[in-house]
Scaffold this active site. Structure first.
Site, mmCIF file in Angstrom:
data_model
loop_
_atom_site.group_PDB
_atom_site.id
_atom_site.type_symbol
_atom_site.label_atom_id
_atom_site.label_comp_id
_atom_site.label_asym_id
_atom_site.label_seq_id
_atom_site.Cartn_x
_atom_site.Cartn_y
_atom_site.Cartn_z
ATOM 1 N N ARG A 213 -44.438 -26.476 -4.571
ATOM 2 C CA ARG A 213 -44.327 -27.985 -5.087
ATOM 3 C C ARG A 213 -43.079 -28.656 -4.785
ATOM 4 O O ARG A 213 -41.979 -28.124 -5.073
ATOM 5 C CB ARG A 213 -44.585 -28.023 -6.858
ATOM 6 C CG ARG A 213 -46.024 -27.278 -7.192
ATOM 7 C CD ARG A 213 -46.449 -27.686 -8.322
ATOM 8 N NE ARG A 213 -47.904 -27.204 -8.463
ATOM 9 C CZ ARG A 213 -48.487 -27.374 -9.477
ATOM 10 N NH1 ARG A 213 -48.131 -27.797 -10.335
ATOM 11 N NH2 ARG A 213 -49.752 -26.684 -9.579
ATOM 12 N N ARG A 221 -37.389 -25.376 -16.320
ATOM 13 C CA ARG A 221 -38.624 -24.891 -16.576
ATOM 14 C C ARG A 221 -39.524 -25.082 -15.213
ATOM 15 O O ARG A 221 -40.345 -24.783 -15.015
ATOM 16 C CB ARG A 221 -39.389 -25.470 -17.634
ATOM 17 C CG ARG A 221 -39.664 -26.837 -17.715
ATOM 18 C CD ARG A 221 -40.781 -27.105 -18.673
ATOM 19 N NE ARG A 221 -41.115 -28.221 -18.730
ATOM 20 C CZ ARG A 221 -40.485 -29.677 -18.667
ATOM 21 N NH1 ARG A 221 -39.428 -29.683 -19.109
ATOM 22 N NH2 ARG A 221 -41.099 -30.700 -18.644
ATOM 23 N N HIS A 222 -38.655 -25.798 -14.310
ATOM 24 C CA HIS A 222 -39.511 -26.192 -12.923
ATOM 25 C C HIS A 222 -38.709 -25.578 -11.729
ATOM 26 O O HIS A 222 -37.492 -25.381 -11.817
ATOM 27 C CB HIS A 222 -39.308 -27.539 -12.522
ATOM 28 C CG HIS A 222 -40.343 -28.409 -13.390
ATOM 29 N ND1 HIS A 222 -39.898 -29.007 -14.332
ATOM 30 C CD2 HIS A 222 -41.583 -28.364 -13.417
ATOM 31 C CE1 HIS A 222 -40.972 -29.554 -15.038
ATOM 32 N NE2 HIS A 222 -42.127 -29.453 -14.255
ATOM 33 N N SER A 360 -52.584 -25.160 -17.760
ATOM 34 C CA SER A 360 -53.400 -26.322 -17.745
ATOM 35 C C SER A 360 -54.723 -25.954 -17.330
ATOM 36 O O SER A 360 -54.889 -24.958 -16.413
ATOM 37 C CB SER A 360 -52.875 -27.363 -16.861
ATOM 38 O OG SER A 360 -51.724 -28.227 -17.205
ATOM 39 N N ARG A 408 -43.187 -19.301 -16.317
ATOM 40 C CA ARG A 408 -43.133 -19.996 -17.851
ATOM 41 C C ARG A 408 -43.506 -18.817 -19.115
ATOM 42 O O ARG A 408 -42.752 -19.107 -19.780
ATOM 43 C CB ARG A 408 -44.181 -21.139 -17.833
ATOM 44 C CG ARG A 408 -44.063 -22.192 -16.879
ATOM 45 C CD ARG A 408 -43.120 -23.346 -17.514
ATOM 46 N NE ARG A 408 -42.876 -24.378 -16.504
ATOM 47 C CZ ARG A 408 -43.591 -25.399 -16.402
ATOM 48 N NH1 ARG A 408 -44.487 -25.779 -17.100
ATOM 49 N NH2 ARG A 408 -43.118 -26.507 -15.555
HETATM 50 P P1 ATP Z 1 -45.464 -29.739 -15.559
HETATM 51 O O1 ATP Z 1 -46.151 -30.719 -16.272
HETATM 52 O O2 ATP Z 1 -44.918 -28.651 -16.830
HETATM 53 O O3 ATP Z 1 -44.424 -29.969 -14.527
HETATM 54 P P2 ATP Z 1 -47.916 -29.387 -14.127
HETATM 55 O O4 ATP Z 1 -48.669 -29.911 -15.191
HETATM 56 O O5 ATP Z 1 -47.529 -30.275 -13.051
HETATM 57 O O6 ATP Z 1 -46.701 -28.612 -15.097
HETATM 58 P P3 ATP Z 1 -49.975 -27.637 -13.342
HETATM 59 O O7 ATP Z 1 -50.579 -28.273 -12.197
HETATM 60 O O8 ATP Z 1 -50.737 -27.854 -14.674
HETATM 61 O O9 ATP Z 1 -48.259 -27.950 -13.723
HETATM 62 O O10 ATP Z 1 -49.857 -26.175 -13.040
HETATM 63 C C1 ATP Z 1 -50.398 -25.058 -13.833
HETATM 64 C C2 ATP Z 1 -49.275 -24.292 -14.472
HETATM 65 O O11 ATP Z 1 -48.331 -23.849 -13.455
HETATM 66 C C3 ATP Z 1 -48.296 -24.831 -15.429
HETATM 67 O O12 ATP Z 1 -48.824 -25.252 -16.710
HETATM 68 C C4 ATP Z 1 -47.101 -24.134 -15.403
HETATM 69 O O13 ATP Z 1 -47.174 -22.953 -16.261
HETATM 70 C C5 ATP Z 1 -46.840 -23.665 -13.817
HETATM 71 N N1 ATP Z 1 -46.299 -24.532 -13.088
HETATM 72 C C6 ATP Z 1 -46.742 -25.599 -12.358
HETATM 73 N N2 ATP Z 1 -45.610 -26.183 -11.924
HETATM 74 C C7 ATP Z 1 -44.599 -25.537 -11.962
HETATM 75 C C8 ATP Z 1 -42.956 -25.424 -11.598
HETATM 76 N N3 ATP Z 1 -42.702 -26.428 -10.801
HETATM 77 N N4 ATP Z 1 -42.409 -24.360 -11.923
HETATM 78 C C9 ATP Z 1 -42.760 -23.495 -12.719
HETATM 79 N N5 ATP Z 1 -43.966 -23.378 -12.974
HETATM 80 C C10 ATP Z 1 -44.805 -24.311 -12.716
HETATM 81 MG MG MG Z 2 -50.212 -29.219 -16.265
#
Ligand code: ATP
Ligand code: MG
Length: 433
Positions: A213, A221-222, A360, A408
């Site tokens: 990403r 956390r990202h 999610s 996470r």
């Molecule tokens: P956030 O809102 O916390 O940025 P997201 O909703 O964009 O996350 P999702 O697309 O729902 O992320 O991805 C599913 C899961 O993957 C997330 O719940 C999280 O646990 C993990 N995840 C997503 N993006 C990241 C990231 N950039 N770094 C670490 N973990 C991630």
């Molecule tokens: Mg999400």
């Protein structure tokens, strides 16, 4: 190259000949007595050399030793109440297999604290520290437990492409790469491919995968490269079936972590294993937040502050470290999300753990017409999705799934930042090692 790991050497082996191999953790020279602490995967063992008893070539080899060199020692086990763990090795042969240069970039004995950047710049050496290596042993255990759970629940492990032609979820957060004479991207998730698997009859699939990403985050956390367990299942009644699987999976992972007593001892951590996971409506989350002074307008996603506050409220008022937020507004969820109660809500959920989103998921749209309509609604180009939409034209069962971030899960289990639970984290500033 060894007969025993250090952890296997007990006073009960008194008198037995052994061969051990590992790193020089410490050297102490007391004149007539010289101590070397050898470190291996199993822990530490003391090697005690005495002038007049130990062969001269071993004594002079010890004089030349540098910390963190790799050595191999042959000797006999001696029970000694004064030695750590009541046992030491009387060396007969000491071979330096690989000499470590000095000064060291990092103090493995942890007498001098290093900041996280220095640690990450020297990650191979950082992981020599028993507490840091425990993090990755625990991570391995959790992943094995996840695979075991999913296999027992009839899921098939798959791999989907990480090089893709267009955005999976319509976001702009993709890393472009050059693919011969064309532009391509690194996959931000296996979403569209795992959904296509639902049209194959495989029914239940999962992938332990990397997400790429290109978001310019600077949070604890990202990361720009994250790892997840991503699953999809067909013939579901609704999103509740998907949550049931996620609930049992996450509880199995946390339970596994709590059983890793050795690692938790070294890390000085205790893990609480919940019995079940609370499920609260998005609307009720807004109410709870409002009662605690945080006004989040209806229709918005939870920001960092709201996520944190909700974690505190859930712990205080429900005794829950883990909780599902269900039925988000349709507008803030991706195009493939199944609508609920008209077009206001969606059959979607997030899973929170101590104030941080760890997963999610939801039920997906399986009706081609509705799916095409939602793609247009988001101003996405249907041509880019033709390969995906095709799978909905010839028989697609109702289905749903989730993405569960492993990094996470690890950071929340151990209350650490994401960079500490990933071997070689990738963020905006860090591309090496
Ligand atoms: P956030 O809102 O916390 O940025 P997201 O909703 O964009 O996350 P999702 O697309 O729902 O992320 O991805 C599913 C899961 O993957 C997330 O719940 C999280 O646990 C993990 N995840 C997503 N993006 C990241 C990231 N950039 N770094 C670490 N973990 C991630
Ligand atoms: Mg999400």
């Amino acid at each position: 190259m060894r007969s025993h790991y250090s952890g296997e050497i007990t006073p009960g082996l008194d008198g037995k000949s052994v061969t051990i191999s590992g790193w020089v953790h410490e050297i102490r020279d007391m004149g007539k007595l010289k101590f070397v602490i050898l470190r291996d995967r199993g822990g530490f063992i003391q090697i005690t050399a005495k002038k007049g008893v130990t062969p001269d070539e071993v004594l002079s080899a010890i004089d030349d030793l540098s910390k963190e060199s790799v050595i191999r020692v042959e000797g006999s086990v001696i029970r000694n109440d004064k030695a750590p763990k009541g046992v030491e090795i009387k060396p007969e042969k000491l071979e330096v297999i690989s000499k470590a240069a000095s000064p060291l970039p990092l103090d493995v004995t942890q007498k001098v604290d290093a900041d996280l950047d220095t640690r990450l710049n020297n990650r191979f050496m950082d992981i020599r520290k028993p507490d840091i290596s425990s993090i990755f042993r625990l991570r391995g255990e959790i992943l094995s437990a996840g695979r075991k759970f999913l296999k027992e629940n009839n899921f098939i492990e798959i791999h989907t492409p990480k090089i893709i032609a267009s955005a999976s979820e319509g976001g702009t957060e993709l890393f472009p790469i050059s693919y011969f004479d064309r532009e391509a991207f690194l996959a931000q998730s296996p979403q569209l491919y795992k959904q296509m698997m639902m049209a194959t009859g495989l029914d239940r699939v999962y992938e332990i995968t990397t997400y790429f990403r290109a978001e310019e985050h600077d949070t604890r956390r990202h990361l720009n490269e994250a790892t997840a367990i991503d699953m999809e299942m067909a013939f579901i009644k609704d999103d509740g079936d998907v949550m049931d699987v996620l609930e049992n999976l996450v509880l199995a992972l946390i339970k596994k972590a709590s059983s890793c007593e050795n690692e938790l001892d070294i890390l000085k951590k205790k893990i609480n294993v919940p019995e079940r996971i609370e499920r609260i409506e998005y609307d009720d989350v807004l109410k709870l937040l409002r009662e605690h002074g945080k006004k989040l307008p209806w229709g918005e996603d939870l920001d960092t502050e709201s996520e944190k506050l909700l974690g505190k409220i859930m712990l205080k008022e429900f005794g829950s470290e883990l909780y599902f937020i269900v039925h988000f507004p349709l507008a803030i969820k991706p195009f493939y999300t199944m609508p609920f109660k008209g077009e206001k809500y969606s059959r979607s959920f997030d899973l929170g753990y101590k104030g941080v989103e760890i997963a999610s998921g939801g039920q997906r749209i399986h009706d081609l017409e509705l799916l095409s309509k939602r793609i247009k609604h988001f101003n996405l180009n249907p041509d880019n999705f033709e390969f995906y939409l095709k799978a909905f034209r010839y028989g697609m069962p109702p289905h749903g799934g989730f993405g569960l971030g492993i990094d996470r899960v690890m950071m929340q289990i151990l209350d650490l930042s994401i960079r500490e639970v990933v071997l070689f984290p990738r963020d905006r500033h860090r591309l090496t090692p």
